[in-house]
Scaffold this active site. Structure first.
Site, PDB file in Angstrom:
ATOM      1  N   THR A 102       0.683  -1.286  -0.030  1.00 33.11           N
ATOM      2  CA  THR A 102      -0.002  -0.207  -0.008  1.00 33.11           C
ATOM      3  C   THR A 102       0.957   1.268  -0.020  1.00 33.11           C
ATOM      4  O   THR A 102       1.647   1.540   0.888  1.00 33.11           O
ATOM      5  CB  THR A 102      -1.033  -0.150   1.397  1.00 33.11           C
ATOM      6  OG1 THR A 102      -1.934  -1.277   1.073  1.00 33.11           O
ATOM      7  CG2 THR A 102      -1.923   1.303   1.164  1.00 33.11           C
ATOM      8  N   LYS A 177      -7.969   0.813  -2.012  1.00 34.99           N
ATOM      9  CA  LYS A 177      -7.379   0.103  -0.989  1.00 34.99           C
ATOM     10  C   LYS A 177      -7.755   1.297   0.230  1.00 34.99           C
ATOM     11  O   LYS A 177      -7.818   1.059   1.356  1.00 34.99           O
ATOM     12  CB  LYS A 177      -6.008  -0.202  -1.146  1.00 34.99           C
ATOM     13  CG  LYS A 177      -5.386  -0.630   0.173  1.00 34.99           C
ATOM     14  CD  LYS A 177      -5.937  -1.988   0.635  1.00 34.99           C
ATOM     15  CE  LYS A 177      -5.388  -2.363   2.009  1.00 34.99           C
ATOM     16  NZ  LYS A 177      -3.946  -3.158   1.743  1.00 34.99           N
ATOM     17  N   LYS A 253     -32.315   5.308  16.345  1.00 32.11           N
ATOM     18  CA  LYS A 253     -32.957   5.066  17.708  1.00 32.11           C
ATOM     19  C   LYS A 253     -31.903   4.321  18.754  1.00 32.11           C
ATOM     20  O   LYS A 253     -31.695   4.674  19.770  1.00 32.11           O
ATOM     21  CB  LYS A 253     -34.113   3.959  17.319  1.00 32.11           C
ATOM     22  CG  LYS A 253     -34.687   3.242  18.846  1.00 32.11           C
ATOM     23  CD  LYS A 253     -35.737   2.194  18.513  1.00 32.11           C
ATOM     24  CE  LYS A 253     -35.270   1.014  17.619  1.00 32.11           C
ATOM     25  NZ  LYS A 253     -34.480   0.105  18.590  1.00 32.11           N
TER      26      LYS A 253
END
Length: 295
Positions: A102, A177, A253
């Site tokens: 990466t 990525k 909620k």
């Protein structure tokens, strides 16, 4: 798939925590496997299993026509490709270099331009699934590059992945990525916030983790809402409006109830507060839902 791509010799550079299990899946590749790592001892099991080991990336390129690179960062990737003993010193025209590390998408584009000067194809091909996914051959690979290059890498990549996505041109695989990991690590941070609330409430954190993993395996976790091709607001007449409107109602909620519990236990929940404020807009259904009876 051409006969050449189904039998092209493959090289693998970087046999660390991710690289080694990926490379092991390529040991039976018909075209043969050449491996390289700065630590010669980590190549020994590969040699014992039938692979060729070499000392430098340039030597890998003399044997392989598809070369996978899994090193640590941009600087190491750049050195492996363009350094004094780098791939581009010897790579034959038509070689495909696939970087699984990466790195920055800009680095990927810069290296693609350097490769093009040598008639070498570059693809950024980061993976998702970790070492367990690599060991099982079930990684997801996000590829940026030309369609021709992606077609060439599909056969060997199929040894270690069961999902190959052509994200677009060079850099697109890395951008995908980064978006995927943005979700990953924000989710981790949210998990730590949930743990603090559970701990203050006297609950078992390990039991909570078991419930989270079990239910996410059934529902798909955060990916369950990632089904539209746009983030634009949804028209009330659109198919998705009642579906995501119901998700919003349930979320608002439950987030409100969790925040109330946090207030009573004196646990600060900033991510929950942010989620409550932004959920509706993020889902594209900020308008009041028509049906809240099931919320």
């Amino acid at each position: 798939m051409t006969t050449e791509s189904a039998s092209a010799p493959v090289g693998f550079i970087g046999l660390g925590n991710m690289g080694a299990p990926i490379a092991r899946r390529l040991l039976d590749w018909p075209g043969g496997l050449t491996v390289c790592d700065v630590r010669p001892e980590v190549t020994e099991p590969f040699v014992a299993a039938g692979a060729r080991a070499v000392a430098e990336p340039a030597q890998v390129a003399t044997h392989a026509r598809i070369i996978c690179v899994t090193v640590i960062d941009d600087a190491q990737v750049t050195e492996v490709l363009t350094g004094p003993t780098g791939i581009l010193r010897t790579a034959a025209p038509g070689t495909v270099v696939a970087v699984h590390s990466t790195i920055s998408d800009r680095t990927a584009q810069e290296l693609a331009a350097r490769c093009a000067e040598h008639q070498v194809e570059f693809v950024d091909a980061p993976v998702s699934g970790g070492a367990p996914g690599a060991t099982r051959g079930s990684l997801a690979v996000m590829v940026g590059g030309s369609a021709a290059a992606v077609d060439r890498i599909r056969p060997p990549f199929g040894c270690f992945s069961d999902l190959i996505v052509h994200a677009g041109p060079v850099g697109a695989g890395t951008r995908m990525k980064l978006a995927r990991n943005l979700l990953h690590f924000i989710s981790f941070t949210a998990a730590t916030e949930a743990q603090r609330l559970a701990e203050a409430a006297g609950l078992s954190l390990t039991a909570l983790g078991t419930v989270v993993r079990h239910s996410d395996a059934v529902t798909g976790g955060p990916g369950a809402i990632m089904l539209r091709d746009t983030t634009a607001p949804i028209d009330p007449d659109d198919f998705w409006f009642p579906i995501l409107g119901h998700v919003r109602d349930l979320g608002e909620k439950d987030l409100s109830l969790a925040l109330d519990l946090g207030d009573r236990l004196a646990v600060d929940l900033p991510l929950a507060q942010l989620a409550l404020a932004r959920l509706a807009d993020g889902l594209g259904v900020a308008e009041p839902a028509l049906d809240k009876e099931n919320s």
